[in-house]
Structure formats: structure tokens, C-alpha cells
Design an enzyme around this catalytic site. Structure first.
Site, PDB file in Angstrom:
ATOM      1  CB  SER A  33     -32.886  30.163  39.506  1.00 56.80           C
ATOM      2  OG  SER A  33     -33.547  30.831  40.561  1.00 56.80           O
ATOM      3  N   GLY A  34     -33.168  27.293  40.327  1.00 57.57           N
ATOM      4  CA  GLY A  34     -33.374  26.250  41.321  1.00 57.57           C
ATOM      5  C   GLY A  34     -33.086  24.871  40.775  1.00 57.57           C
ATOM      6  CB  SER A  35     -32.140  21.770  42.569  1.00 57.23           C
ATOM      7  OG  SER A  35     -33.231  21.673  43.468  1.00 57.23           O
ATOM      8  N   GLY A  88     -38.792  27.844  40.619  1.00 57.94           N
ATOM      9  CA  GLY A  88     -38.802  27.139  41.885  1.00 57.94           C
ATOM     10  C   GLY A  88     -39.294  28.050  42.994  1.00 57.94           C
ATOM     11  CB  ALA A  89     -41.092  28.305  45.617  1.00 58.21           C
ATOM     12  N   GLY A 101     -36.156  33.968  46.765  1.00 63.88           N
ATOM     13  CA  GLY A 101     -35.029  34.871  46.918  1.00 63.88           C
ATOM     14  C   GLY A 101     -33.839  34.273  47.621  1.00 63.88           C
ATOM     15  N   GLY A 102     -33.929  32.981  47.972  1.00 60.86           N
ATOM     16  CA  GLY A 102     -32.780  32.323  48.584  1.00 60.86           C
ATOM     17  C   GLY A 102     -31.559  32.328  47.686  1.00 60.86           C
ATOM     18  N   GLY A 103     -31.800  32.357  46.386  1.00 61.52           N
ATOM     19  CA  GLY A 103     -30.714  32.392  45.415  1.00 61.52           C
ATOM     20  C   GLY A 103     -30.367  33.782  44.932  1.00 61.52           C
ATOM     21  CD  GLU A 109     -35.998  33.836  41.521  1.00 62.00           C
ATOM     22  OE1 GLU A 109     -35.189  32.892  41.392  1.00 62.00           O
ATOM     23  OE2 GLU A 109     -36.478  34.176  42.616  1.00 62.00           O
TER      24      GLU A 109
END
Length: 237
Positions: A33-35, A88-89, A101-103, A109
Site C-alpha cells: 500500500s501507499g502513494s 511502500g514504507a 504501519g502508518g496505514g 504487509e
């Protein structure tokens, strides 16, 4: 700094990561995940042989990316041996250790990352630490926990040296704590700069009630960064 330039850098990093690492023989691919991973899925969707491999998501967002780009959707229960995964990271240190884990998807993950022969990180330059973890990402180490253990684990984390421990809340869209895809709670524990992420991960993981930590150590193969000037930086061991 132009937003367009940052986005172009993210796209360039994602495309380069796929082009340089995707095995022609790959049958199972992990999608995080991630932008920046948005562009990974876009690039995979452009491959001529995209019908020849199945993609394993790490959460709802990545599942949608797989579907939206015309890729085949599978699950980790079906395919536990993954050829390559892209994710992502929140932060990457100089030894390719990560905070993730921000998301709120850290368990799935890490499950996909550990099951992969190659784990490739794609991010923008703001996620790269000049040395240790905890410099760029200052919100704390995300920790997924069994809900009724949060009070005890909070005390335990302070005993381990945490400066601040917060039970993550849902915000304006939800009254009460964030609930993960696995029906657990998340704690964010700020330890400042992390000198030994392997040791810290082990200490936290041994606490009763902890499901997983957002410290990813000795997992990452390479990291690709969209740079401030629009170029792509690559970090390898």
C-alpha cells in the site's frame, strides 16, 4: 518543491523498481500500500504477460489497486510462496530496515514480505533516513495488539524506554480506536532514534498481547526513492 515533480519522481521510482526487478517467470506477486505503490500497480498492469501471474494484496487499498489495473487477485492463503513483492514504507534506514504501519496494515504487509523471495520498497525521498530509524518518522513504531492487552502493553513499552505511547484513534470518522483488518488495536510507541531495531522488535514481540511490530528488519532487498530533483535513488545492501 513542486507537487507534480514529487509525483513524477514517485512514478519514476515505481516504474524503475518494476522494470529492474520483476522476474519474467514470476507467478505470484505481492502488492502493498501507499502513494508510490499506486504506480507499481499501474506499471504491472501495463505488462504484456499480466494474465500470467496472480497478485496478493496486503489490505483493502492494495486489493483495489489490483482490481483497478486489471490484474489477477489472489490471497496469501492460496499462495504462500511469493516470487516478488512491492510495498511502500514510512521510513527506511541506511541498512534497509523499515518502519511500516502508518496505514494500519502492518501485519498483512509483513506476512506478504516474509513470504516473498524478493521484497522491493518504493517511496519518495522524505521516507529515507540519513542514518537510523526514528529520525524521519517521528510518530512512533506501530504495534498491532490484541484489544484487551492495551493497558498492560502500554506500561510494558514505557518500561522498555518508550518516550510516548498512544493507542491510535479513528479520528473524526470513527469514535474510539482504529481497528485493523484483523480486528486488533494499534499502538504507536515513540522510542526516538532506534539504535538497534532488531533488538527492539524482539523485545516488543515477546510482550504477551503483541501480534506484530512495524519494524521490518533483514527483509528488504532494495529500496527505490523518488528524489526531490525528479531523479530516482536506489539503496541496496
Amino acid at each position: 518543491m513542486s507537487t507534480d515533480l514529487v509525483e513524477q519522481a514517485k512514478k519514476s521510482a515505481a516504474y524503475k523498481a518494476v522494470d529492474e526487478n520483476f522476474p519474467e517467470s514470476a507467478k505470484v506477486v505481492g502488492i502493498g500500500s501507499g502513494s508510490t505503490v499506486i504506480y507499481v500497480a499501474e506499471r504491472l498492469g501495463q505488462l504484456r504477460n499480466k494474465s500470467g501471474f496472480v497478485c496478493i494484496p496486503t489490505g483493502f487499498q492494495s486489493k483495489q489497486l489490483i482490481i483497478d489495473n486489471g490484474l489477477s487477485l489472489g490471497s496469501i492463503e492460496q499462495y504462500s510462496n511469493i516470487d516478488i513483492a512491492f510495498d511502500g514504507a514510512d521510513e527506511v534506514d541506511t541498512d534497509l530496515n523499515l518502519i511500516k504501519g502508518g496505514g494500519a496494515c502492518l501485519f498483512q504487509e509483513k506476512l506478504v514480505a516474509i513470504a516473498s523471495k524478493q521484497f522491493i520498497v518504493v517511496a519518495d525521498y522524505r521516507k529515507r533516513s540519513p542514518s537510523k530509524l526514528g529520525i524521519q518518522w517521528t510518530k512512533g513504531v506501530p504495534i498491532e495488539i490484541v484489544p484487551n492487552s492495551y493497558a498492560k502493553i502500554t506500561n510494558d513499552l514505557y518500561d522498555l524506554g518508550a518516550k510516548k505511547v498512544i493507542l491510535r484513534q479513528g479520528g473524526s470518522s470513527k469514535a474510539g480506536p482504529v481497528v485493523t483488518d484483523n480486528n486488533n488495536f494499534l499502538i504507536d510507541a515513540d522510542f526516538g532514534e532506534i539504535a538497534d531495531p532488531v533488538k527492539l522488535h524482539t523485545q516488543i514481540k515477546l510482550l504477551v498481547g503483541v501480534v506484530e511490530t512495524g519494524l521490518f528488519t533483514d527483509i528488504t532487498t532494495k529500496a527505490y526513492f523518488g528524489e526531490e530533483n525528479g531523479q530516482v535513488g536506489v539503496l541496496t545492501k
